[in-house]
Design an enzyme around this catalytic site. Sequence first.
Site, PDB file in Angstrom:
ATOM      1  N   CYS A 142       3.265   2.795   9.275  1.00 31.38           N
ATOM      2  CA  CYS A 142       3.461   4.124   8.692  1.00 31.38           C
ATOM      3  C   CYS A 142       4.110   5.072   9.707  1.00 31.38           C
ATOM      4  O   CYS A 142       3.617   5.210  10.832  1.00 31.38           O
ATOM      5  CB  CYS A 142       2.128   4.694   8.220  1.00 31.38           C
ATOM      6  SG  CYS A 142       2.288   6.341   7.483  1.00 31.38           S
ATOM      7  N   GLN A 166      -6.329  -1.681   3.260  1.00 31.34           N
ATOM      8  CA  GLN A 166      -5.506  -1.371   4.429  1.00 31.34           C
ATOM      9  C   GLN A 166      -6.145  -0.236   5.213  1.00 31.34           C
ATOM     10  O   GLN A 166      -6.426   0.838   4.660  1.00 31.34           O
ATOM     11  CB  GLN A 166      -4.077  -0.979   4.067  1.00 31.34           C
ATOM     12  CG  GLN A 166      -3.236  -0.866   5.357  1.00 31.34           C
ATOM     13  CD  GLN A 166      -1.822  -0.394   5.145  1.00 31.34           C
ATOM     14  OE1 GLN A 166      -1.609   0.728   4.690  1.00 31.34           O
ATOM     15  NE2 GLN A 166      -0.857  -1.229   5.500  1.00 31.34           N
ATOM     16  N   GLY A 225       7.341  -2.762  -2.910  1.00 27.15           N
ATOM     17  CA  GLY A 225       6.796  -1.416  -2.870  1.00 27.15           C
ATOM     18  C   GLY A 225       7.105  -0.611  -4.110  1.00 27.15           C
ATOM     19  O   GLY A 225       6.620  -0.892  -5.199  1.00 27.15           O
ATOM     20  N   ARG A 226       7.954   0.381  -3.975  1.00 23.18           N
ATOM     21  CA  ARG A 226       8.166   1.359  -5.031  1.00 23.18           C
ATOM     22  C   ARG A 226       8.669   0.786  -6.343  1.00 23.18           C
ATOM     23  O   ARG A 226       8.377   1.306  -7.411  1.00 23.18           O
ATOM     24  CB  ARG A 226       9.121   2.459  -4.517  1.00 23.18           C
ATOM     25  CG  ARG A 226       8.345   3.433  -3.664  1.00 23.18           C
ATOM     26  CD  ARG A 226       9.163   4.313  -2.798  1.00 23.18           C
ATOM     27  NE  ARG A 226       8.341   5.430  -2.368  1.00 23.18           N
ATOM     28  CZ  ARG A 226       7.295   5.332  -1.538  1.00 23.18           C
ATOM     29  NH1 ARG A 226       6.961   4.159  -1.049  1.00 23.18           N
ATOM     30  NH2 ARG A 226       6.587   6.396  -1.215  1.00 23.18           N
ATOM     31  N   HIS A 268       7.868  -5.032   7.572  1.00 23.71           N
ATOM     32  CA  HIS A 268       8.830  -4.135   6.926  1.00 23.71           C
ATOM     33  C   HIS A 268      10.125  -4.251   7.722  1.00 23.71           C
ATOM     34  O   HIS A 268      10.170  -3.902   8.907  1.00 23.71           O
ATOM     35  CB  HIS A 268       8.310  -2.693   6.940  1.00 23.71           C
ATOM     36  CG  HIS A 268       9.165  -1.749   6.163  1.00 23.71           C
ATOM     37  ND1 HIS A 268       8.668  -0.606   5.576  1.00 23.71           N
ATOM     38  CD2 HIS A 268      10.485  -1.747   5.871  1.00 23.71           C
ATOM     39  CE1 HIS A 268       9.644   0.047   4.962  1.00 23.71           C
ATOM     40  NE2 HIS A 268      10.761  -0.631   5.145  1.00 23.71           N
ATOM     41  N   ASN A 288       8.990  -7.308   3.658  1.00 21.68           N
ATOM     42  CA  ASN A 288       8.848  -6.078   2.878  1.00 21.68           C
ATOM     43  C   ASN A 288      10.051  -5.191   3.150  1.00 21.68           C
ATOM     44  O   ASN A 288      10.599  -5.196   4.238  1.00 21.68           O
ATOM     45  CB  ASN A 288       7.537  -5.380   3.284  1.00 21.68           C
ATOM     46  CG  ASN A 288       7.408  -3.976   2.722  1.00 21.68           C
ATOM     47  OD1 ASN A 288       7.164  -3.022   3.455  1.00 21.68           O
ATOM     48  ND2 ASN A 288       7.561  -3.822   1.427  1.00 21.68           N
ATOM     49  N   GLY A 289      10.465  -4.424   2.121  1.00 19.56           N
ATOM     50  CA  GLY A 289      11.532  -3.445   2.324  1.00 19.56           C
ATOM     51  C   GLY A 289      12.704  -3.639   1.377  1.00 19.56           C
ATOM     52  O   GLY A 289      13.446  -4.609   1.503  1.00 19.56           O
ATOM     53  N   PRO A 310       0.849  -1.202   0.000  1.00 23.12           N
ATOM     54  CA  PRO A 310       0.000   0.000   0.000  1.00 23.12           C
ATOM     55  C   PRO A 310       0.877   1.243   0.000  1.00 23.12           C
ATOM     56  O   PRO A 310       1.783   1.367   0.820  1.00 23.12           O
ATOM     57  CB  PRO A 310      -0.789  -0.131   1.306  1.00 23.12           C
ATOM     58  CG  PRO A 310       0.038  -1.024   2.176  1.00 23.12           C
ATOM     59  CD  PRO A 310       0.766  -1.951   1.260  1.00 23.12           C
TER      60      PRO A 310
END
Length: 341
Positions: free
Chosen positions: A102, A72, A235-236, A173, A213-214, A19
């Site tokens: 976050c 989410q 992610g990105r 993450h 994640n990460g 997300p």
Amino acid sequence: MTDLKTIEQQLQPRISVAPMMDWTTKDYRFFARLFNLNIILYTEMVTTGAIIHGDAKRHLDFNQEEHPIVLQLGGSNPKELATCTKMAQDWGYDEVNLNVGCPSDRVQNNKIGACLMAEPDLVAECIAEMRNAVDIPVTVKHRIGIDDMQSYEEMLHFVNTVAKTGCNNFIVHARIALLQGLSPKENREIPPLRYEDVYRLKQDRPDLIIEINGGIKTYAETVEHLKHVDGVMIGREAYHNPYLLAELGQLWNLEAPDRFDIMQQMMPYIAQRMAEGAPLSIITRHILGLFQNLPGARKWRQALSGGNAKTLKDVETALFNIQEAMKRTEEYLLEQQVQNL
């Protein structure tokens, strides 16, 4: 909502797109789904207040093609989270995820996101209420630590506390979040990645579904992580280089789609969204990375970014131009091969 048994069979391993605020909109998600039928798509984080007191339809609507899709949520009020989770199930979502990762100041002030890692009992109460409200899975996305709570043991305590509710899926993450002193952007880049902590969590809790994640950017990295955990969240990189999602199809022996075929499927969608009143620019911004690292990619981005494309014809012209650029490059490479014989 799709059949849960079908979803469970599909999603082995669990590969997802993280997300991301302002990025994983329904337009991006429709686009992403064209690359890979099996990846799990997440909405942007939506706060409980935005759903309960705002425009629920705007925040919850999605295209049916997006399944499997996860909503989410951001929040810390158990009753409000339960209400929104039930709304998500009724709306047709396949899962609901609670954001405990976050690092934004804005969400900290409302007790949302990574700051909740300091309150595992509250998170457990939230998850218990959410699970009691629905039949679909409820999961947690969190960091490996925050501020002065950076040890593996503290993360394990957090997970153990929340897992007592029956929640069995944690997306981790692999960075701490320094809530005092680093910006959200810096928190995505500066704290070092500690993948080993996530691997260790899976070893200590083999009964749980643990996803990592990460900083994950390639198919090879994804395969390596899957030797240690149950799933990988990207992610990105999935946004800037969306064809990575097609490459990940190898995990299910899926045939990689052609980029131009993807755009042929996108064109009717873009036309439909424009007919609904959506500006072309809010859709084209999500497809700028389609030809990443290929001849003509820069001109493709220039043609579609900054409001340069005004009509569907402009998109078609950009598509034609990049196709020609790729043909010229192929012809040049072929000529070089012939000359070198």
